[in-house]
Design an enzyme around this catalytic site. Structure first.
Site, mmCIF file in Angstrom:
data_model
loop_
_atom_site.group_PDB
_atom_site.id
_atom_site.type_symbol
_atom_site.label_atom_id
_atom_site.label_comp_id
_atom_site.label_asym_id
_atom_site.label_seq_id
_atom_site.Cartn_x
_atom_site.Cartn_y
_atom_site.Cartn_z
ATOM 1 N N ARG A 197 -23.848 -4.152 13.525
ATOM 2 C CA ARG A 197 -22.630 -3.390 13.747
ATOM 3 C C ARG A 197 -23.047 -2.026 14.290
ATOM 4 O O ARG A 197 -22.684 -1.638 15.363
ATOM 5 C CB ARG A 197 -21.873 -3.268 12.419
ATOM 6 C CG ARG A 197 -20.477 -2.770 12.530
ATOM 7 C CD ARG A 197 -19.763 -2.823 11.193
ATOM 8 N NE ARG A 197 -20.408 -2.001 10.166
ATOM 9 C CZ ARG A 197 -19.860 -1.703 9.000
ATOM 10 N NH1 ARG A 197 -18.666 -2.160 8.697
ATOM 11 N NH2 ARG A 197 -20.496 -0.953 8.123
ATOM 12 N N TYR A 218 17.134 -7.667 5.618
ATOM 13 C CA TYR A 218 16.995 -8.120 7.015
ATOM 14 C C TYR A 218 16.890 -9.633 7.102
ATOM 15 O O TYR A 218 16.119 -10.248 6.356
ATOM 16 C CB TYR A 218 15.733 -7.514 7.645
ATOM 17 C CG TYR A 218 15.905 -6.078 8.073
ATOM 18 C CD1 TYR A 218 16.790 -5.728 9.090
ATOM 19 C CD2 TYR A 218 15.163 -5.072 7.459
ATOM 20 C CE1 TYR A 218 16.931 -4.410 9.482
ATOM 21 C CE2 TYR A 218 15.296 -3.743 7.847
ATOM 22 C CZ TYR A 218 16.189 -3.426 8.861
ATOM 23 O OH TYR A 218 16.332 -2.126 9.244
ATOM 24 N N MET A 234 11.296 -0.944 5.988
ATOM 25 C CA MET A 234 10.359 0.158 6.219
ATOM 26 C C MET A 234 10.337 1.119 5.033
ATOM 27 O O MET A 234 9.273 1.571 4.612
ATOM 28 C CB MET A 234 10.742 0.916 7.497
ATOM 29 C CG MET A 234 9.691 1.928 7.895
ATOM 30 S SD MET A 234 10.120 2.874 9.360
ATOM 31 C CE MET A 234 10.013 1.654 10.637
ATOM 32 N N LYS A 237 -14.372 7.505 1.411
ATOM 33 C CA LYS A 237 -13.793 7.414 2.760
ATOM 34 C C LYS A 237 -12.355 6.893 2.699
ATOM 35 O O LYS A 237 -11.960 6.268 1.715
ATOM 36 C CB LYS A 237 -14.667 6.515 3.633
ATOM 37 C CG LYS A 237 -14.695 5.070 3.198
ATOM 38 C CD LYS A 237 -15.756 4.275 3.944
ATOM 39 C CE LYS A 237 -15.712 2.823 3.514
ATOM 40 N NZ LYS A 237 -16.867 2.052 3.964
HETATM 41 C C1 LIG Z 1 -17.501 1.458 2.834
HETATM 42 C C2 LIG Z 1 -18.948 1.478 2.711
HETATM 43 C C3 LIG Z 1 -19.567 1.335 1.454
HETATM 44 C C4 LIG Z 1 -18.821 0.988 0.190
HETATM 45 O O1 LIG Z 1 -18.647 -0.407 0.089
HETATM 46 P P1 LIG Z 1 -17.965 -1.065 -1.194
HETATM 47 O O2 LIG Z 1 -18.039 -2.521 -0.940
HETATM 48 O O3 LIG Z 1 -16.554 -0.565 -1.217
HETATM 49 O O4 LIG Z 1 -18.733 -0.606 -2.375
HETATM 50 C C5 LIG Z 1 -20.938 1.497 1.384
HETATM 51 N N1 LIG Z 1 -21.665 1.772 2.502
HETATM 52 C C6 LIG Z 1 -21.102 1.877 3.716
HETATM 53 C C7 LIG Z 1 -21.970 2.154 4.886
HETATM 54 C C8 LIG Z 1 -19.739 1.738 3.871
HETATM 55 O O5 LIG Z 1 -19.194 1.824 5.093
#
Ligand SMILES: *Cc1c(COP(=O)(O)O)cnc(C)c1O
Length: 340
Positions: A118, A249, A295, A33
């Site tokens: 969550r 800056y 930036m 992700k």
């Molecule tokens: C991001 C995520 C992971 C991975 O977690 P890590 O600590 O990076 O291994 C696993 N399961 C879910 C549901 C996540 O959102």
């Protein structure tokens, strides 16, 4: 141009350590992700496939479509409307309410809330979820949960684990009753996997360990992983400044002697979090970031053509009072990636 180098040897080292912990490469789902935590979705996915990994986890359908051909199974964690579908995709169901908007004939993994509060269906809503999904001809291929404190020294990890053990038993009973196949079970992220000595679930969802980091690795005596990413910047301009002259800056850095200063083509616009007069950061070769990060540039006390800004983000994470995840994830997807 600034660039990210991806160290394939280090990535494969991490995959070896991870698959030893899960017991086999089949039980590793690489978490890709957010542009593979800033490392480059397609680049990391391609190398994961080459290593033999068959499962991936992403956030959105757009991410899944980019890597569709590379994996047998792709869990999509946070997509509310499914407008296109592939047999590799398994859509996470994050609430009972979400079921009504799902199209028919897809595959899903039900997320269960075992205490993080969550998202996920509650354990006592599972039967209703199974019934609702079956009515729509949706195949339940997985049931999973997420730990809220796997990387902290607390007992939370153990009570959530025991709640999920009960969930698994309940799910098996529900499946017997409804004549459905038993789904795959998964609950471990990186830290949870390495805190589990006899891993016996169907797979683990491994994010940060893939990229070479584990928080509190010292406390838990986790194995040594190797950072995959290094960030490099190129020199734009150099000048000799006199003692008493200031840089950038606000003029927050003032030279205490005559010195050489160069600017490099990297700034907070590239997702390199802004350092200012309250931070101090030194590159692996010992160059200091002088004054505030702009930036599109930062200034260093060198005139090297190309400088490694970091090859391990733990120091920067401490400096910014954050976690390694945030340092790599914020990097702009436009920074070129090179596999070495
Ligand atoms: C991001 C995520 C992971 C991975 O977690 P890590 O600590 O990076 O291994 C696993 N399961 C879910 C549901 C996540 O959102």
């Amino acid at each position: 141009m600034a660039k990210i180098l991806l160290n394939k040897e280090n990535l494969f080292h991490n995959f070896r350590v991870i698959s030893e912990q899960t017991g086999s490469v089949e039980k590793v789902a690489v978490v890709l992700k957010d542009n593979a935590y800033g490392h480059g979705l397609f680049e990391i996915a391609t190398m994961a496939k080459e290593f033999g990994i068959k499962k991936a986890v992403v956030k959105s359908l757009d991410e899944a479509l980019i890597i569709e051909k590379l994996f047998d199974d792709i869990v999509i964690l946070a997509q509310k409307d499914i407008h296109t579908y592939s047999h590799a995709f398994h859509i996470a169901v994050n609430s009972l309410d979400a079921i009504k908007n799902l199209p028919e004939n897809i595959k899903v993994h039900i997320k269960v809330d075992t205490g993080m509060h969550r998202n996920g269906v509650m354990p006592d809503e599972l039967e209703e979820a199974f019934l609702g999904l079956s009515k729509k001809n949706i195949r339940i291929t997985g049931v999973f949960t997420h730990h809220r404190s796997a990387d902290e020294l607390s007992t939370d990890f153990y009570w959530q684990k025991s709640v999920f053990t009960r969930v698994k038993e309940d799910v098996k009973k529900i499946c017997e009753k409804l004549l459905l196949p038993i789904p795959a079970f998964h609950s471990c992220n990186s830290a949870a996997l390495f805190r589990t000595s006899n891993f016996d679930e169907d797979f683990a969802r491994v994010g940060i360990a893939t990229y070479g980091y584990l928080d509190n690795a010292g406390i838990f005596k986790f194995p040594k992983l190797k950072p995959v990413m290094s960030l490099w910047a190129n020199r734009l301009a150099t000048r000799e400044i006199k003692k008493g002259q200031s840089v950038g800056y606000g003029g927050t850095f003032t030279a205490d002697k005559d010195m050489t200063v160069s600017t490099y083509d990297l700034g907070y616009g590239d997702g390199f979090l802004r350092l200012n007069e309250r931070n101090s950061y030194t590159t692996p070769k010992g160059y200091k970031v002088l004054g505030r990060v702009s930036m599109d540039n930062l200034s260093l006390n060198t005139k090297d053509e190309e400088v490694c800004i970091f090859d391990d983000v733990e120091v920067l994470a401490k400096e910014h009072d954050t976690i390694t995840y945030e340092i790599t994830t914020t990097l702009s997807p436009f920074i070129k990636k090179e596999v070495v």
